[in-house]
Design a protein around this motif. Sequence first.
Motif, short mmCIF file in Angstrom:
data_model
loop_
_atom_site.label_atom_id
_atom_site.label_comp_id
_atom_site.label_asym_id
_atom_site.label_seq_id
_atom_site.Cartn_x
_atom_site.Cartn_y
_atom_site.Cartn_z
N THR A 76 15.68 -29.03 44.32
CA THR A 76 16.59 -28.01 43.80
C THR A 76 16.30 -26.69 44.50
N PHE A 81 20.90 -26.73 45.22
CA PHE A 81 20.09 -27.81 45.80
C PHE A 81 19.94 -27.56 47.28
N ASP A 141 13.39 -28.86 39.56
CA ASP A 141 13.78 -27.54 39.09
C ASP A 141 13.06 -26.53 39.97
N LEU A 156 18.46 -36.94 41.94
CA LEU A 156 17.97 -35.90 41.04
C LEU A 156 18.45 -36.13 39.61
N SER A 194 16.91 -33.56 36.01
CA SER A 194 16.78 -32.28 36.69
C SER A 194 17.29 -31.15 35.79
N ILE A 207 22.24 -29.21 37.93
CA ILE A 207 22.37 -30.54 38.53
C ILE A 207 22.96 -31.53 37.53
#
Length: 333
Positions: free
Chosen positions: A184, A191, A243, A274, A279, A283
Amino acid sequence: MNRREFMIAVAGGAFAVMAGEGLTGEAWGRGPAPAAGRGRSRVALIKTGDRAAGIKRAIRLLGVNPVAGKRVLLKPNFNTADPFPASTHNDTLIHLIAELREMGAKTITIGERSGPPDTGDVLREKGIYELCRRLDAGLVNFEELPPEGWVKVSPPGNHWRNGFLVAKPVLDAECVVTTCCLKTHGYGGVFTMSLKLSVGITHKSNMRELHTSFLSQRKMIAEINQAYAPALILLDGIEAFVDGGPSKGPKKKADVILAGTDRIAIDAVGLALLKELGSNREIMEKRIFAQEQIARAVELGLGVRSAGEIEIVADDQPGERYAEKVRQILAKG
């Protein structure tokens, strides 16, 4: 005809690009886009924690060899020298270079521009100068290029005020191979995988505009990718930042290596990974093809247009079981 000449030719431009002249308007050439009815873009997925075996298996499963007999420019993720997955793992470079050599690459040169840290400092801290000497690979620090080593690029309809500068070695390369991480991005990018890797081909002077363009930043990231088209992309997802990022954040083990030729497809599968790992809200709560980096890249014709155009392939039962989970996430968005 090298890649730069080819890009100019297919765009119909009847001029030579010299340093400072730039690429604008109808003379602009993009990377390849999937034509209607051409079939799906393949992404090889290997479920493993073994980089050496995973890189070899992923590239061979992909079933392409764009590097044979070519001078290859290899673009890693050296934004900072922070440990993987903040930056490309040195073992990834070692095994990828070995595989490219086995595939018949004529020469291999690593090219990068870091930031905000000085690129030379990042390369020294990661031991890249010594690694390149040991592996007989070239190394170009884009930050040390002279003014004539940059080309101004301004694609039609882009969100940059006055275009952006691209390192000339990227435009001149016979073949570009990129290797990215799975993570991320906590500073507006959301991302950072294969599309955002291209920020490192631009001049450091462009970064202030990018980082302060809060409404257009993700679109601008996608637009940089019009400058070139990688022939091969490798994503090292052994671990991922789920994260924070790009240099620090909570990590999870994914034990996945991806290989492909389509930046949108790689990033879409990466986002599905992810989501599978769990996430952050940006996301988990947004559909994959609604992410601005991807949506803008689709508008620009830089790759697949939907999840249905992506074919995820594996080479063993553990990989196939995991690939099926990823396919289902990808299909749901």
